[in-house]
Design an enzyme around this catalytic site. Structure first.
Site, PDB file in Angstrom:
ATOM      1  N   ARG A   1     -15.748  14.884  23.223  1.00 42.34           N
ATOM      2  CA  ARG A   1     -15.937  14.517  24.631  1.00 42.34           C
ATOM      3  C   ARG A   1     -17.219  15.170  25.110  1.00 42.34           C
ATOM      4  O   ARG A   1     -17.247  16.368  25.421  1.00 42.34           O
ATOM      5  CB  ARG A   1     -14.741  15.004  25.462  1.00 42.34           C
ATOM      6  CG  ARG A   1     -14.899  14.757  26.979  1.00 42.34           C
ATOM      7  CD  ARG A   1     -14.801  13.287  27.317  1.00 42.34           C
ATOM      8  NE  ARG A   1     -14.960  12.990  28.736  1.00 42.34           N
ATOM      9  CZ  ARG A   1     -16.089  12.484  29.261  1.00 42.34           C
ATOM     10  NH1 ARG A   1     -17.152  12.277  28.497  1.00 42.34           N
ATOM     11  NH2 ARG A   1     -16.148  12.181  30.538  1.00 42.34           N
TER      12      ARG A   1
ATOM     13  N   HIS B   1       0.840  -1.203   0.000  1.00 40.64           N
ATOM     14  CA  HIS B   1       0.000   0.000   0.000  1.00 40.64           C
ATOM     15  C   HIS B   1       0.873   1.251   0.000  1.00 40.64           C
ATOM     16  O   HIS B   1       1.668   1.466   0.912  1.00 40.64           O
ATOM     17  CB  HIS B   1      -0.888  -0.006   1.251  1.00 40.64           C
ATOM     18  CG  HIS B   1      -1.801   1.173   1.339  1.00 40.64           C
ATOM     19  ND1 HIS B   1      -1.795   2.054   2.390  1.00 40.64           N
ATOM     20  CD2 HIS B   1      -2.741   1.641   0.483  1.00 40.64           C
ATOM     21  CE1 HIS B   1      -2.697   2.998   2.196  1.00 40.64           C
ATOM     22  NE2 HIS B   1      -3.288   2.776   1.044  1.00 40.64           N
TER      23      HIS B   1
ATOM     24  N   CYS C   1      -8.570  16.044  26.587  1.00 37.47           N
ATOM     25  CA  CYS C   1      -9.286  15.438  27.714  1.00 37.47           C
ATOM     26  C   CYS C   1      -8.273  15.076  28.800  1.00 37.47           C
ATOM     27  O   CYS C   1      -7.170  14.607  28.493  1.00 37.47           O
ATOM     28  CB  CYS C   1     -10.029  14.192  27.249  1.00 37.47           C
ATOM     29  SG  CYS C   1     -10.930  13.398  28.594  1.00 37.47           S
TER      30      CYS C   1
ATOM     31  N   TYR D   1     -11.959  14.620  37.756  1.00 36.06           N
ATOM     32  CA  TYR D   1     -10.897  15.417  37.154  1.00 36.06           C
ATOM     33  C   TYR D   1      -9.986  16.068  38.200  1.00 36.06           C
ATOM     34  O   TYR D   1      -9.751  17.278  38.216  1.00 36.06           O
ATOM     35  CB  TYR D   1     -11.476  16.495  36.230  1.00 36.06           C
ATOM     36  CG  TYR D   1     -12.238  15.923  35.048  1.00 36.06           C
ATOM     37  CD1 TYR D   1     -11.710  14.882  34.298  1.00 36.06           C
ATOM     38  CD2 TYR D   1     -13.485  16.421  34.673  1.00 36.06           C
ATOM     39  CE1 TYR D   1     -12.412  14.360  33.205  1.00 36.06           C
ATOM     40  CE2 TYR D   1     -14.183  15.914  33.586  1.00 36.06           C
ATOM     41  CZ  TYR D   1     -13.636  14.877  32.866  1.00 36.06           C
ATOM     42  OH  TYR D   1     -14.322  14.362  31.802  1.00 36.06           O
TER      43      TYR D   1
ATOM     44  N   HIS E   1      -8.772   7.453  -3.723  1.00 36.03           N
ATOM     45  CA  HIS E   1      -8.987   6.020  -3.880  1.00 36.03           C
ATOM     46  C   HIS E   1     -10.190   5.700  -4.763  1.00 36.03           C
ATOM     47  O   HIS E   1     -10.290   4.606  -5.295  1.00 36.03           O
ATOM     48  CB  HIS E   1      -9.212   5.359  -2.512  1.00 36.03           C
ATOM     49  CG  HIS E   1      -7.985   5.346  -1.643  1.00 36.03           C
ATOM     50  ND1 HIS E   1      -7.606   6.425  -0.905  1.00 36.03           N
ATOM     51  CD2 HIS E   1      -7.047   4.379  -1.420  1.00 36.03           C
ATOM     52  CE1 HIS E   1      -6.492   6.133  -0.231  1.00 36.03           C
ATOM     53  NE2 HIS E   1      -6.129   4.899  -0.536  1.00 36.03           N
TER      54      HIS E   1
END
Lengths: 563, 563
Positions: B231, B134, B278, B415, B158
């Site tokens: 998120r 490829h 995140c 968090y 492609h």
């Protein structure tokens, strides 16, 4: 014959842990009023604490029954709260019939295996059997193999008839008095250096560079002037205050000139408690991996003081310069210390960083409330909070805007970071940025490497410092007594500074259980996290660099635990 | 029957390394004009690059003889520079006489050992023998075990008669069409979610959370909107623009209300290229050590876009508030996404941080030059450069000063960082500070974990991103192909941002020699250093935490090297 004549208002108190005597706190108000015991109360104003506060805390400790316990345990120690007037004792005088040793002989006796010796005046003493009973814990080990006098100057409580008499019972010999070497070379550029506290441990003499014993480092939030680590690149200049002027302006143009009185009187006096740290602090850990160039610092090339002076912004404004609007790219600071070819030590900050810090950078003329000592930049140095010591130019007499960074060797060809595959054969200093704000660091100061804990100890109290550059507060310090398998969170001493402008260090303490099957030894480890959740790298190998700078891996200290 | 009708101005070019075909660059200007190849020129203005610039670069590559080499090597590929009009090919249609497979069957075929299958429309293909040929290198592996169509939508080159014909030669079966599940539950709070790019890899569907394939992440300095990681904590709200108002003020008081036109017209429009990451990016590495709670992110829960909007300072001033003078302790942001009990998603910053960033925080209504997509906060989100994604509230409709930090679960009970010995039985979220500015991180995006390099390869080109919170520029990225024994310095793509306000990520690339005795495999490692010389921790173990956040250890990728 020795006169012990200075022991006023001396207070000693001891705290008891599960395992017996652990730590002795001093608040010797006659001799040293900056001593502060560790505290965990939230509203502790570290910048403005007084000896009165410190004493109050000691009395609380005394309240837990320390006095009774002290006497009950029959230790060679006496709590004194009254004035001891002059006492005359034959301690440390020449004694006939004893062998004579040189200082080199004494220096070979630092461990139990070789016996532990100290000297006091002319006396040599074998204190091997005493050290485990020392109420001040392992701090006594700072003095082994040499004179105890500098430490007794620090802790004047020792200059006590009883203690001197006990010392004399360990007498084994006389010491050969060192030859006097007072002949000064008038051409020696280091002929006018200041006197230094003999407890400082030099890493070089000319120029003078030295750090305090690690065990003393974190006893106080503000490092006493005479214990503050010293990093000189050149001889300490002798400054004529009549002609001294601080010049402020733009490179190549006429500058504003201020004498010291004008600097003091014409601007608001601002205060900040701020760390100075050498880029090479903890370099000795890198040296163990592979040789590096640089002073072989242990972990005390860092100190914390309260500084006072005018802000950079105020001084620049007086010179007609608005840092926010100027088009120059760097601000350069030059000192009065000069190399053999006559060029001064200098450093610079990128203008963007100077703008961010313009109200925090101090043109400082005071350290811990009085004028700067010569070793720390008398009459004026720049304090750039959160930034490596090398940029906080001492003996400052020139500040100017420039389009080039300082041309000084230490700005361009030193104090830069590289990866571990760069060495002297392939380094290109132009490919790296000058170190400015420093990364997060922490270190164990007590116990010291190799300390023997009490026999059968089940836990250990660990103390140290943590700090991060850029004003990033320390959020957490983790301590492990099993080399990093399990962690405890240390108690942090509040700095009374804000989360994003924490320029001072954070002292911490943790009592950590020792692993059950320790086999007679343990590896103590600490690591810190700052407000940006930056953490320290696990190992030295990954951050090794040819100059041995930025050595902030987890700090590891090995201790022995006799059964 | 398939119509291939959209292949205008399509350019493909290939670069040759010592070891033969390595990388295929695309500049498909018809379909995607943000594609930019890697460059190391110093004055690259990443925010304002054009497809014209990208093409110029491709032509340079073509100039090295790629065209001839392509043909000469007999690969199944054709360089097209002309319009391909409609072509009609029977590719991917149902074929009688072939076995039928389910999607689950196909998903089991992802490696050479199990054979490598893909689907295209109704066709199933075994491309095991093709993957090493490829021209786009290992990127083809992103599609294995599933449909190649989403990738061909990305790389429209492609959709070419020849390629489709070649694909059909690998045909082995038909796929069972998936059952239509168009029956909508009207009560489903997730009934109004936007359409997403099918190449995104979801870590949860309700709420929708997904990251792009790592190999695609660093192809562009600005992440295309439809590849930007998503998120969401709650369903995506449907916003009625007629009634939408952004409210700005002080908690409990009347607030300034702005509709979207007022927000756009009444304030200077400011731009910044800034990362959103995140807190749990790279969490999957922590999960391998010990289970954690959280979405199992790989290393692509981070993206970089250009944002435009009004500054927080301008908007606050309009509401009569001077951030420098207010006495409140926090600034709270609330979104329109609501939990089952009706309370909105929210977050807050300490006021001191808001002051530092007041001219950098954007009340943003544009992303990469056009309006925000629904998944990224349409119509308005707050962009807080250098800070964790969780505080950069999307679907923003309320900003207010408060003496309390946001009461939202994700501010107070999530968090936050803890050490590795804190787990759910002993965690106290009140004992840790909410994550705001993030630590330094870097990651290898290409090659992906497990990639098989060319047979006999002697070197490998490694690409990835590096970034640090708080605007700290990336100074250096080190790459190792021997698991950290020796290091090379990567070439960094300039961000055109300043050293202390680098909000965008730094893309990097290095070609590293493989160790002589590699034994068929190598561990690639990267680590970065920011302008404060903060570095990444060596291992995941020391930073493991129960929520799997702040996973910034050295990134390690294992590759195979067939002999």
């Amino acid at each position: 014959m020795l006169n012990v004549s200075f022991l006023n208002r001396c207070v000693g108190a001891a705290a008891i842990s599960k395992n017996g005597w652990r730590t002795l706190y001093f608040a010797d108000n006659g001799h040293r009023n900056e001593t502060q015991p560790f505290r965990t109360t939230k509203n502790y104003s570290s910048d403005h604490s007084t000896s009165e506060e410190a004493s109050k805390n000691h009395y609380t400790l005394i309240g837990v029954g320390a006095v009774g316990a002290l006497l009950g345990m029959g230790l060679y120690w006496k709590l004194q709260q009254e004035v001891v007037s002059a006492a005359t004792i034959e301690v440390g005088e020449q004694k006939k019939g004893l062998p004579t040793y040189t200082a080199e002989d004494v220096a070979k006796h630092k461990t139990k295996d070789t016996k532990i010796w100290v000297t006091y005046k002319c006396g040599v003493y074998d204190i091997t059997d005493y050290v485990s009973q020392h109420p001040g814990g392992s701090k006594i080990m700072m003095a082994v193999g040499g004179s105890i006098e500098p430490y007794w100057d620090l802790y004047a409580v020792h200059k006590n008839t009883e203690i001197l008499e006990i010392l004399e019972t360990f007498r084994i010999g006389n010491i050969v008095p060192p030859k006097k070497t007072d002949i000064k070379d008038k051409n020696d550029p280091y002929g006018n250096e200041p006197k230094r506290n003999p407890v400082l441990i030099p890493s070089s003499l000319k120029p003078y560079n030295a750090e305090p014993p690690s065990l003393l480092l974190t006893e106080q939030f503000l490092t006493p002037k005479d214990l503050f680590f010293v990093r000189n690149h050149l001889p300490v200049p002798v400054v004529d205050m009549k002609s001294y002027r601080l010049e402020i302006g733009i490179e190549g143009k006429n500058k504003l000139k201020l004498n010291i009185d004008e600097l003091k009187k014409n601007f608001p006096k601002m205060y900040t408690a701020s760390v100075v740290q050498c880029a090479g602090n903890r370099r000795s850990e890198m040296t163990k991996i592979k040789a590096v160039k640089g002073l072989n610092w242990n972990n005390a090339a860092i100190s914390n003081a309260s500084w006072a002076g005018a802000t950079l912004n105020d001084v620049m404004n007086k010179a007609g310069i608005d840092l926010d609007k100027c088009s120059h790219k760097h601000i350069v600071f030059e000192g009065m210390d000069k190399g053999p070819e006559g060029s001064p030590y200098g450093a610079s900050l990128p203008i963007e960083l100077a703008r961010q810090l313009k109200n925090d950078i101090l043109i400082a003329y005071e350290m811990n409330g009085t004028e700067l000592p010569r070793d720390h930049g008398y009459p004026v140095r720049v304090i750039i909070p959160g930034v490596v010591g090398a940029r906080q130019v001492k003996w400052l007499n020139n500040i100017y805007l420039s389009n080039e960074e300082s041309t000084c060797h230490w700005q361009r060809k030193d104090y830069k970071g590289f990866n571990a595959s760069v060495d002297w054969h392939n380094v290109d200093f132009e490919k790296s940025e000058a170190i400015q704000q420093l990364p997060v660091i922490s270190s164990i100061c007590d116990p010291a490497e190799g300390t023997e804990l009490e026999s059968g100890a089940e836990e250990v109290t660990v103390k140290g410092y943590a700090w991060s550059g850029g004003g990033r507060a320390i959020l957490r310090v983790d301590i492990s007594a099993d080399g990093g398998k399990t962690w405890m969170t240390a108690d942090l001493q509040p700095t009374n500074q804000s989360l994003y402008k924490t320029w001072a260090w954070t002292l911490w303490e943790a009592t950590v259980p020792l692993p059950a099957n320790h086999g007679g030894k343990a590896e103590l480890t600490c690591k810190a996290v700052d407000v940006s959740y930056n953490c320290q790298p696990d190992n030295v190998e990954g951050i090794w660099n040819l100059r041995g700078v930025l050595s902030n891996a987890w700090h590891r200290v090995n201790v022995k635990i006799p059964s």
